[in-house]
Design an enzyme around this catalytic site. Structure first.
Site, short mmCIF file in Angstrom:
data_model
loop_
_atom_site.label_atom_id
_atom_site.label_comp_id
_atom_site.label_asym_id
_atom_site.label_seq_id
_atom_site.Cartn_x
_atom_site.Cartn_y
_atom_site.Cartn_z
N HIS B 136 3.66 29.30 -15.94
CA HIS B 136 3.25 30.60 -15.50
C HIS B 136 4.20 31.38 -14.80
CE1 HIS B 136 0.88 33.71 -13.41
NE2 HIS B 136 -0.12 33.57 -14.27
N ASP B 213 1.04 22.42 -10.64
CA ASP B 213 0.27 23.86 -10.54
C ASP B 213 -0.90 23.39 -11.20
OD1 ASP B 213 -0.74 26.04 -11.05
OD2 ASP B 213 0.94 26.97 -11.84
N GLN B 216 -5.15 25.92 -13.95
CA GLN B 216 -5.76 25.84 -14.99
C GLN B 216 -6.33 24.33 -15.25
OE1 GLN B 216 -6.74 28.36 -16.91
NE2 GLN B 216 -5.20 29.76 -16.08
N LYS B 239 -10.84 30.59 -9.97
CA LYS B 239 -10.73 29.97 -11.30
C LYS B 239 -11.68 29.00 -11.47
CE LYS B 239 -6.01 31.44 -12.61
NZ LYS B 239 -6.09 32.61 -13.11
N CYS B 377 1.19 36.40 -18.54
CA CYS B 377 2.02 35.90 -17.43
C CYS B 377 3.04 34.58 -17.59
CB CYS B 377 1.40 35.73 -16.00
SG CYS B 377 0.68 37.43 -15.48
#
Lengths: 160, 419
Positions: B136, B213, B216, B239, B377
């Protein structure tokens, strides 16, 4: 609220399927590239202006249906028109899709372009519809490129 | 840590999805264009259960004051609730200590914190930072900015046509100048689950710290930062069924201790004179100014809510849903699926024949189906596949097979319209 059902009318779908004036002119007097970096809409306009009149105009590129139909109908509308009239039409179209001009109640020269009036209720799609017009504006001014982002944003009234 | 690979088909329910849906008032309250809402944009932001909404309300109605220095009842309550949230997040990630949990605004903020706090202290001219082609923009731009400032170089691990990171190429990128690795756990654009265990092992074999990261990932699968042994891990509240404005940076205490503060200000100091400031201990050293207190407390509640349901059960339901939706969407004429890695989270990214994703998104909304369209993104991923963007349906545990059917029915209608 005008919804996308009203927006995706047969006339727009038809121009998307069979865009008019599609391609590039051999010896243009004016040309410009239009880009929406956020969604990837990318078009090229070429014009032959003769005695202050748009003698020929063509476009090509990759874009969504709203952008392609807008470009197709724009070329069909300005072909043969004096440059001054085409410039006035740019302002009217921008006014319509940003909600400043209601084609149903205010005088205008938009004709069938009024099918894009519903775009004003879909904020995320205004830039798709207005990109070809912004590119035409850039072509007339010999600017070369138009973008929907940054200080050239056509949907931003401050830059009108 | 990789998600299980299941064959398509409706499984026996391991989750009582209908009962869980009742926890989310927005799913029943909103009817786009008069249609039932099929919210398939969870990769962008998930919805909030009533329990978390109630926690926000309880905080604002019974506990709110500024934290850490007040001597009155409300400040003590707010401080206790805020630190309890940190403790809950520690448990959620299985971190060794709650000193290793820094509250940030979001993942972008967490990565910027590490780029400044670690990068500006330990990365210099000619050094190299490794990321992957799946990142991202939040895990690209902060490192580019650091490279520009320091004269360092960004190295990018390539992916194959399925959206899978090429692990041989990853290992080859390590040189004596490699100083940091930052990779996504799950691709937001394609759904690929990266083999982060292996990536951490290789990175550490070269003596290089690694950040993951998890924006997600944490909502889709259990994450244990001690088992993973990563040096940093970041995720965001909104999220994970919590509020916006709150994120988490996990960092090993040994690194956080050595790192420079990111922002200067109140709460991150022990003492200040005009001559010298002594910084506070971790994690407070990294939490300058009044933090998003209510949001942190609500995030702690959301983490407990998700743990209560169980991430194993969530993963099983979502994987079955993904397999079902993938099979049905792929069966439509002319559809191209982007992201066909063996291990995927519940993200389905595709192109519908010749119809531009933005047109598809606008028309799906007409049928009540909410998806994300565009480049997500992750422009380098789109460039890799030479497309302007995709339509992305991203599922949560509250999504149903009927909602996947609604997606497919609407796609059929759109194809007819554009035929």
């Amino acid at each position: 609220m005008a919804d996308s059902k009203q927006l995706y009318q047969e006339v727009i779908l038809d121009h998307n399927r069979k865009p008019r004036n599609y391609g590039a002119l051999g010896a243009p007097t004016h040309r410009a590239e239009g880009l929406n970096p956020l969604c990837g809409d990318h078009i090229w306009l070429s014009l032959r202006v003769d005695a202050d009149r748009v003698a020929e105009i063509a476009f090509e590129g990759e874009s969504c249906a709203i952008c392609k139909a807008s470009a197709s109908m724009m070329t069909a509308n300005v072909k043969g028109r004096p440059v001054a009239e085409a410039q006035a039409l740019i302002e009217e179209f921008r006014g319509m899709v940003t909600g400043a001009l209601d084609p149903a109640t205010q005088p205008n020269h938009l004709g069938r372009l009024a099918v894009f009036a519903g775009v004003k209720d879909l904020p995320s799609r205004v830039k798709c519809a207005v990109l070809p017009w912004h590119t035409l504006h850039a072509a007339f001014r010999q600017q070369g490129t138009a973008s929907t982002e940054g200080d050239q944003d056509p949907a931003d009234p401050a830059t009108h | 840590m990789n998600a299980p690979v299941l064959s398509p088909g409706k499984p026996t329910a391991s989750l009582d999805v209908e009962r869980l849906r009742a926890d989310f008032p927005i799913l029943a309250n909103v009817h786009p264009h008069g249609k039932p809402l099929a919210y398939l944009d969870n990769g962008a932001s998930s919805q909030m259960p009533q329990r978390v909404i109630d926690r926000l309300v309880r905080y604002q109605t019974h506990e709110h004051a500024n934290i850490h220095r007040g001597v009155h009842t409300l400040s003590e309550r707010a401080t206790a609730a805020y630190e309890e949230a940190r403790h809950r997040v520690q448990g959620f990630l299985n971190a060794l200590s709650d000193r290793e949990i820094v509250f940030t605004s979001n993942v972008t903020d967490a990565i910027n914190l590490v780029a400044h706090g670690f990068g500006r202290a330990f990365i210099g001219e000619g050094d190299e930072i490794i990321i992957t082609h799946l990142e991202h923009h939040a895990n690209i731009v902060p490192w580019q900015m650091l490279c520009e400032e320091k004269g360092a170089k960004l190295r990018v691990v390539p992916i194959d046509d399925t959206g899978t990171v090429l692990m041989d190429e990853y290992e080859k990128l390590f040189t004596p100048r490699t100083k940091f690795v930052s990779v996504t756990h799950v691709s937001n654009a394609l759904g690929t689950v990266n083999p982060v265990d292996e990536m951490v092992r290789i990175s550490h074999a070269h003596g290089v710290p690694i950040m993951i990261d998890g924006a997600q990932a944490v909502q889709h699968m259990p994450v244990d930062v001690q088992a993973l042994d990563c040096d940093f891990y970041a995720f965001t509240g909104h999220k994970l069924y919590g509020p916006t404005g709150i994120g988490v940076l996990y960092g090993k205490a040994e690194w956080l201790e050595r790192m420079k503060p990111f922002r200067g200000g109140g709460d991150m100091i022990l003492s200040v004179t005009f001559e010298k400031t002594t910084y506070n201990v971790i994690p407070f050293k990294f939490e300058a100014g009044t933090p998003p207190i209510a949001q942190a407390i609500a995030l702690g509640e959301a983490a407990e809510y998700v743990r209560g349901i169980g991430l194993e059960a969530i993963a099983a339901h979502e994987q079955a849903l993904l397999a079902y939706a993938t099979e049905r969407v792929a069966a439509l004429p002319g559809v191209r699926i982007y992201g066909t890695a063996r291990h995927k989270a519940a993200v389905l990214s595709f192109y519908l024949g010749e119809v531009h994703p933005h047109d598809v998104g606008t028309l799906l909304n007409e049928d009540g189906v909410a998806v994300r369209t565009g480049h997500h993104c992750a422009q380098p991923v789109m460039q890799r596949f030479r497309i302007p963007g995709t339509v992305r349906a991203s599922f949560a545990f509250y999504n149903t097979f009927e909602e996947a059917d609604a997606l497919v029915d609407s796609l059929r209608r759109i194809q007819k319209l554009f035929a």
